[in-house]
Design a protein around this motif. Structure first.
Motif, PDB file in Angstrom:
ATOM      1  N   THR A  57       0.857  -1.177   0.000  1.00 53.94           N
ATOM      2  CA  THR A  57       0.000   0.000   0.000  1.00 53.94           C
ATOM      3  C   THR A  57       0.897   1.231   0.000  1.00 53.94           C
ATOM      4  N   GLU A  58       0.297   2.396   0.136  1.00 56.85           N
ATOM      5  CA  GLU A  58       1.098   3.626   0.122  1.00 56.85           C
ATOM      6  C   GLU A  58       2.042   3.717   1.309  1.00 56.85           C
ATOM      7  N   LYS A  69       2.740   7.078  -8.747  1.00 59.51           N
ATOM      8  CA  LYS A  69       1.512   6.952  -7.985  1.00 59.51           C
ATOM      9  C   LYS A  69       1.158   5.475  -7.855  1.00 59.51           C
ATOM     10  N   LEU A  70       0.570   5.148  -6.745  1.00 66.01           N
ATOM     11  CA  LEU A  70       0.106   3.792  -6.513  1.00 66.01           C
ATOM     12  C   LEU A  70      -1.384   3.769  -6.812  1.00 66.01           C
ATOM     13  N   GLU A  71      -1.752   3.109  -7.889  1.00 60.72           N
ATOM     14  CA  GLU A  71      -3.156   3.024  -8.264  1.00 60.72           C
ATOM     15  C   GLU A  71      -3.706   1.689  -7.801  1.00 60.72           C
ATOM     16  N   VAL A  72      -4.779   1.759  -7.056  1.00 63.50           N
ATOM     17  CA  VAL A  72      -5.409   0.556  -6.539  1.00 63.50           C
ATOM     18  C   VAL A  72      -6.714   0.347  -7.282  1.00 63.50           C
ATOM     19  N   LYS A  73      -6.846  -0.819  -7.881  1.00 61.45           N
ATOM     20  CA  LYS A  73      -8.067  -1.152  -8.609  1.00 61.45           C
ATOM     21  C   LYS A  73      -8.807  -2.212  -7.814  1.00 61.45           C
ATOM     22  N   LYS A  74     -10.034  -1.916  -7.478  1.00 60.73           N
ATOM     23  CA  LYS A  74     -10.866  -2.884  -6.771  1.00 60.73           C
ATOM     24  C   LYS A  74     -11.421  -3.874  -7.781  1.00 60.73           C
TER      25      LYS A  74
END
Length: 154
Positions: A28-29, A114-119
């Motif tokens: 995570t971030e 950037k950390l992109e989180v896809k659900k």
């Protein structure tokens, strides 16, 4: 009959142990989380507490028939080195994944990118985990069938 039941019980218990022991790593971030896929236990580490990573290949010997055993390296023991001198050990990463996680953690610590989180949707989750779900269904059918046979023969 009891010998076959005992052999089945030993192999199914061992398989269940290794199946439940499957670890996953999430980044995570702010944290690196090492958790078990099917158990509620996890270890959360702040990214700033990570000093580095180390990976040691474990030799696996195999042979075809009566040939001389050959050694290959397919199991990797990964250590996440922390500032408090406690190492976190995992077998969840192979060689390629190790390098990618190490690079990702270093980039996040330097605040690059950037950390992109896809659900995942439910359909995507089922599609990605189809093999695990199918394996669990087959194991459930086998265990129910064996249990039924044992109860009816008693």
């Amino acid at each position: 009959m009891y010998v076959i039941d005992l052999i089945f019980l030993i192999f199914s218990s061992g398989s269940l142990f290794y199946f439940l022991k499957t670890q996953i790593i999430k980044v995570t971030e702010n944290h690196l989380i090492v958790s078990y896929q099917f158990l509620p236990f996890s270890k959360k580490v702040l990214l700033n507490d990570i000093n580095g990573f180390k990976q040691i290949p474990k030799p696996v010997k195999y042979s075809k028939g009566f040939e001389k055993p050959q050694t290959i390296y397919t199991i990797f023991e990964t250590f996440i080195i922390l500032k408090n001198k406690n190492d976190l050990k995992t077998y969840a990463l192979d060689d390629f994944e190790f390098n990618e996680v190490r690079k990702l953690v270093e980039k996040i610590k330097r605040r690059e990118g950037k950390l992109e989180v896809k659900k995942l949707t439910t359909v995507e989750f089922i599609f990605q985990n189809f093999s695990i779900i199918l394996f669990l269904i087959i194991c459930l059918i086998l265990v129910l069938g064996l249990s039924n046979a044992l109860i009816n023969n008693s």
